[in-house]
Motif scaffolding. Sequence first.
Motif, PDB file in Angstrom:
ATOM      1  N   ALA A 112     -21.576 -17.214 -19.981  1.00  0.00           N
ATOM      2  CA  ALA A 112     -20.679 -16.474 -19.089  1.00  0.00           C
ATOM      3  C   ALA A 112     -19.541 -17.377 -18.599  1.00  0.00           C
ATOM      4  CB  ALA A 112     -21.462 -15.916 -17.906  1.00  0.00           C
ATOM      5  N   LEU A 113     -19.883 -18.616 -18.261  1.00  0.00           N
ATOM      6  CA  LEU A 113     -18.864 -19.507 -17.685  1.00  0.00           C
ATOM      7  C   LEU A 113     -17.785 -19.897 -18.699  1.00  0.00           C
ATOM      8  CD1 LEU A 113     -21.063 -21.716 -15.330  1.00  0.00           C
ATOM      9  CD2 LEU A 113     -19.473 -19.897 -14.699  1.00  0.00           C
ATOM     10  N   ILE A 114     -18.084 -19.755 -19.984  1.00  0.00           N
ATOM     11  CA  ILE A 114     -17.054 -19.998 -21.013  1.00  0.00           C
ATOM     12  C   ILE A 114     -15.840 -19.113 -20.749  1.00  0.00           C
ATOM     13  CG2 ILE A 114     -16.500 -19.569 -23.457  1.00  0.00           C
ATOM     14  CD1 ILE A 114     -19.402 -20.308 -24.114  1.00  0.00           C
ATOM     15  N   TYR A 115     -16.137 -17.895 -20.301  1.00  0.00           N
ATOM     16  CA  TYR A 115     -15.073 -16.888 -20.193  1.00  0.00           C
ATOM     17  C   TYR A 115     -14.457 -16.776 -18.798  1.00  0.00           C
ATOM     18  CZ  TYR A 115     -17.023 -15.817 -24.676  1.00  0.00           C
ATOM     19  OH  TYR A 115     -17.468 -15.944 -25.969  1.00  0.00           O
ATOM     20  N   VAL A 116     -14.974 -17.535 -17.857  1.00  0.00           N
ATOM     21  CA  VAL A 116     -14.370 -17.487 -16.511  1.00  0.00           C
ATOM     22  C   VAL A 116     -13.113 -18.363 -16.546  1.00  0.00           C
ATOM     23  CG1 VAL A 116     -14.794 -17.841 -14.058  1.00  0.00           C
ATOM     24  CG2 VAL A 116     -16.649 -17.092 -15.522  1.00  0.00           C
ATOM     25  N   LEU A 117     -12.068 -17.790 -17.139  1.00  0.00           N
ATOM     26  CA  LEU A 117     -10.822 -18.523 -17.391  1.00  0.00           C
ATOM     27  C   LEU A 117      -9.678 -17.935 -16.565  1.00  0.00           C
ATOM     28  CD1 LEU A 117     -11.052 -18.525 -21.302  1.00  0.00           C
ATOM     29  CD2 LEU A 117     -11.477 -20.492 -19.812  1.00  0.00           C
ATOM     30  N   PRO A 118      -8.952 -18.769 -15.818  1.00  0.00           N
ATOM     31  CA  PRO A 118      -7.835 -18.244 -15.031  1.00  0.00           C
ATOM     32  C   PRO A 118      -6.782 -17.539 -15.893  1.00  0.00           C
ATOM     33  CG  PRO A 118      -8.312 -20.516 -14.413  1.00  0.00           C
ATOM     34  CD  PRO A 118      -9.157 -20.209 -15.614  1.00  0.00           C
ATOM     35  N   ALA A 119      -6.701 -17.935 -17.173  1.00  0.00           N
ATOM     36  CA  ALA A 119      -5.683 -17.328 -18.044  1.00  0.00           C
ATOM     37  C   ALA A 119      -6.033 -15.895 -18.445  1.00  0.00           C
ATOM     38  CB  ALA A 119      -5.506 -18.177 -19.299  1.00  0.00           C
ATOM     39  N   ARG A 120      -7.256 -15.465 -18.166  1.00  0.00           N
ATOM     40  CA  ARG A 120      -7.677 -14.083 -18.449  1.00  0.00           C
ATOM     41  C   ARG A 120      -8.177 -13.468 -17.146  1.00  0.00           C
ATOM     42  NH1 ARG A 120      -7.776 -12.716 -24.383  1.00  0.00           N
ATOM     43  NH2 ARG A 120      -6.768 -14.588 -25.129  1.00  0.00           N
ATOM     44  N   PRO A 121      -7.277 -12.894 -16.361  1.00  0.00           N
ATOM     45  CA  PRO A 121      -7.673 -12.387 -15.042  1.00  0.00           C
ATOM     46  C   PRO A 121      -8.854 -11.408 -15.077  1.00  0.00           C
ATOM     47  CG  PRO A 121      -5.292 -12.368 -15.263  1.00  0.00           C
ATOM     48  CD  PRO A 121      -5.847 -12.722 -16.606  1.00  0.00           C
ATOM     49  N   ALA A 122      -8.985 -10.646 -16.160  1.00  0.00           N
ATOM     50  CA  ALA A 122     -10.092  -9.678 -16.223  1.00  0.00           C
ATOM     51  C   ALA A 122     -11.447 -10.377 -16.319  1.00  0.00           C
ATOM     52  CB  ALA A 122      -9.905  -8.752 -17.427  1.00  0.00           C
ATOM     53  N   TRP A 123     -11.450 -11.626 -16.758  1.00  0.00           N
ATOM     54  CA  TRP A 123     -12.705 -12.386 -16.880  1.00  0.00           C
ATOM     55  C   TRP A 123     -12.906 -13.338 -15.714  1.00  0.00           C
ATOM     56  CZ3 TRP A 123     -11.955 -14.423 -22.606  1.00  0.00           C
ATOM     57  CH2 TRP A 123     -12.014 -13.330 -23.482  1.00  0.00           C
ATOM     58  N   TYR A 124     -11.825 -13.624 -15.007  1.00  0.00           N
ATOM     59  CA  TYR A 124     -11.864 -14.698 -14.007  1.00  0.00           C
ATOM     60  C   TYR A 124     -12.440 -14.194 -12.677  1.00  0.00           C
ATOM     61  CZ  TYR A 124     -10.264 -18.944 -11.642  1.00  0.00           C
ATOM     62  OH  TYR A 124     -10.207 -20.123 -10.943  1.00  0.00           O
ATOM     63  N   ASN A 125     -13.717 -13.827 -12.696  1.00  0.00           N
ATOM     64  CA  ASN A 125     -14.378 -13.324 -11.489  1.00  0.00           C
ATOM     65  C   ASN A 125     -15.887 -13.336 -11.722  1.00  0.00           C
ATOM     66  OD1 ASN A 125     -15.117 -10.516 -12.610  1.00  0.00           O
ATOM     67  ND2 ASN A 125     -12.940 -10.743 -13.083  1.00  0.00           N
ATOM     68  N   PHE A 126     -16.636 -13.111 -10.660  1.00  0.00           N
ATOM     69  CA  PHE A 126     -18.098 -13.227 -10.761  1.00  0.00           C
ATOM     70  C   PHE A 126     -18.723 -12.112 -11.610  1.00  0.00           C
ATOM     71  CE2 PHE A 126     -20.039  -9.847  -8.239  1.00  0.00           C
ATOM     72  CZ  PHE A 126     -18.937  -9.343  -7.557  1.00  0.00           C
ATOM     73  N   HIS A 127     -17.973 -11.055 -11.889  1.00  0.00           N
ATOM     74  CA  HIS A 127     -18.524  -9.958 -12.686  1.00  0.00           C
ATOM     75  C   HIS A 127     -18.910 -10.414 -14.090  1.00  0.00           C
ATOM     76  CE1 HIS A 127     -16.429  -7.521  -9.596  1.00  0.00           C
ATOM     77  NE2 HIS A 127     -17.519  -6.806  -9.719  1.00  0.00           N
ATOM     78  N   THR A 128     -18.194 -11.405 -14.608  1.00  0.00           N
ATOM     79  CA  THR A 128     -18.505 -11.894 -15.955  1.00  0.00           C
ATOM     80  C   THR A 128     -19.935 -12.445 -15.984  1.00  0.00           C
ATOM     81  OG1 THR A 128     -16.185 -12.417 -16.306  1.00  0.00           O
ATOM     82  CG2 THR A 128     -17.754 -13.495 -17.763  1.00  0.00           C
ATOM     83  N   VAL A 129     -20.260 -13.281 -15.002  1.00  0.00           N
ATOM     84  CA  VAL A 129     -21.609 -13.861 -14.927  1.00  0.00           C
ATOM     85  C   VAL A 129     -22.641 -12.756 -14.695  1.00  0.00           C
ATOM     86  CG1 VAL A 129     -23.081 -15.496 -13.700  1.00  0.00           C
ATOM     87  CG2 VAL A 129     -20.670 -16.037 -14.069  1.00  0.00           C
ATOM     88  N   LEU A 130     -22.331 -11.877 -13.757  1.00  0.00           N
ATOM     89  CA  LEU A 130     -23.261 -10.788 -13.427  1.00  0.00           C
ATOM     90  C   LEU A 130     -23.520  -9.902 -14.644  1.00  0.00           C
ATOM     91  CD1 LEU A 130     -24.877  -9.386 -11.181  1.00  0.00           C
ATOM     92  CD2 LEU A 130     -22.830  -8.080 -10.606  1.00  0.00           C
ATOM     93  N   ALA A 131     -22.450  -9.565 -15.357  1.00  0.00           N
ATOM     94  CA  ALA A 131     -22.588  -8.671 -16.519  1.00  0.00           C
ATOM     95  C   ALA A 131     -23.458  -9.304 -17.596  1.00  0.00           C
ATOM     96  CB  ALA A 131     -21.211  -8.336 -17.084  1.00  0.00           C
ATOM     97  N   PHE A 132     -23.287 -10.610 -17.823  1.00  0.00           N
ATOM     98  CA  PHE A 132     -24.076 -11.278 -18.868  1.00  0.00           C
ATOM     99  C   PHE A 132     -25.563 -11.293 -18.488  1.00  0.00           C
ATOM    100  CE2 PHE A 132     -21.180 -13.820 -21.882  1.00  0.00           C
ATOM    101  CZ  PHE A 132     -20.185 -12.872 -21.801  1.00  0.00           C
ATOM    102  N   PHE A 133     -25.847 -11.550 -17.219  1.00  0.00           N
ATOM    103  CA  PHE A 133     -27.259 -11.565 -16.800  1.00  0.00           C
ATOM    104  C   PHE A 133     -27.846 -10.150 -16.784  1.00  0.00           C
ATOM    105  CE2 PHE A 133     -26.632 -15.956 -15.366  1.00  0.00           C
ATOM    106  CZ  PHE A 133     -27.802 -16.507 -15.860  1.00  0.00           C
TER     107      PHE A 133
END
Lengths: 273, 188
Positions: free
Chosen positions: A123-144
């Motif tokens: 999940a943390l691979i995708y928590v990138l400031p350059a991709r605002p849709a990924w740059y939030n806690f939802h990415t981690v939550l969604a993967f888990f």
Amino acid sequence: MTNWEWPLVFFTILAQMAVGYLVMVVPGAAGKANPKWTYLLPAGLLATAMVISLGHLGHPENAYRALTHLASSWLSREVLLFSLCFLLLLVAFLAAKGGNQAQERLAAVLALASGLLGVLASALIYVLPARPAWYNFHTVLAFFLTAFLLGPALGMCFEQVLPGLTPWQEGRVAGRALALLLLLSIISSLSYLTFLAAAGPEARLTLTTLLASPWWWLRVLAGWLAPLAVSYQLRRQEGGSLSLSLALLVLLLVGELIGRALFYGTAVPLAIG
Amino acid sequence: MAKQLGFLVDTEKCIGCFSCEMACKNEYQTEVKPRWRRVYQLREASLPYPERNFISLACHHCADPACLKVCPVGAYSKREDGIVLHDHARCIGCRLCTMACPYGAPQYNEKERRVEKCNLCYQKIDRNEEPACVAACPVGALQLIRDLNSFPEPSTVKELPGFPDITITRPSIRFVPPRAGVQMRRDV
């Protein structure tokens, strides 16, 4: 919709399903486990996932190099953790075969820990400031959430075929737990949509693309509403049901695959101009 | 503080002639698709000025490069003079750097199945020459800043409207911003 990244979609979903399954089977495993289905099944899923992930690389023959930048790359850490998880599952299998319960228990717990950390690294691979849709806690939550939805659904199917594999997973309890997780998944997705609406122009463009896509609405139907109805049915079955469990697994798998494809395909990057 | 090379883009001088892009392509004979340097027209909606302005951008050789951090094979390195280099042979084409860079500098070469980007003509820099793009600019709109730490900046800015957040990677670029001019024509 720019890039669906199918190898990454299948890799992340299968790896997360394997880790979610481990969460179900490891706690009651040592001594009374069916080693084949407890350890080899998730190991096989992980191995399949990692082989599929090679399809994403321009030069898969040099994939081993991905282990060389652990200092700062979450992708390196993800590869290490999932490889460790796979190897530890093989150790647990061999220990179980040899009747060494202490070693089996240790290897299984370590495999579970590295698997969970692997999902976090993924999940943390995708928590990138350059991709605002990924740059939030939802990415981690969604993967888990993917792991915790698909793992138990898979475990529930095997429980019907091999009773005692996941002893605490009786029909009613499992149905109730999955229904709650589904509700959490729905709530987190609604929260994600509101986050996108409130963030910058790239995130709003992601939101527009998502809601305009028929795939999103198929994901809502196949991944949330239909499984919710099936899990409600399962709650009413005292001893569980193989056909309902299988239907639930297939629906959840389809929903998560579409959801992950949308995750990759709709994230609008920051742009110049 | 370590030395940091960078680019200066003068939007008042740039006429959008693409000479810098062409010079880069000539120098490295790159494929058509990856464009290490790109000329952008500033969107009129982003600026309150009724005139056309251009900026020429490549890799910004950032002080805190996202590409270097995310690369799983360590293909990126930062030289002592601040140039961010990409080891083409080491790259496995995972494209994570293309997702992490806010400026789209690393680009995937479909033919070679690897990523590539501007190297600031480090071989020319080592010979104390100018990068190909800077040397080719006919109006002097693109210049090399030999050290950003000692660069006098009163007339320049670090970002322009429509330029991604500079706090993410701290790009080594400065701009002479556009000033309001006489309207000659408007874009449709």
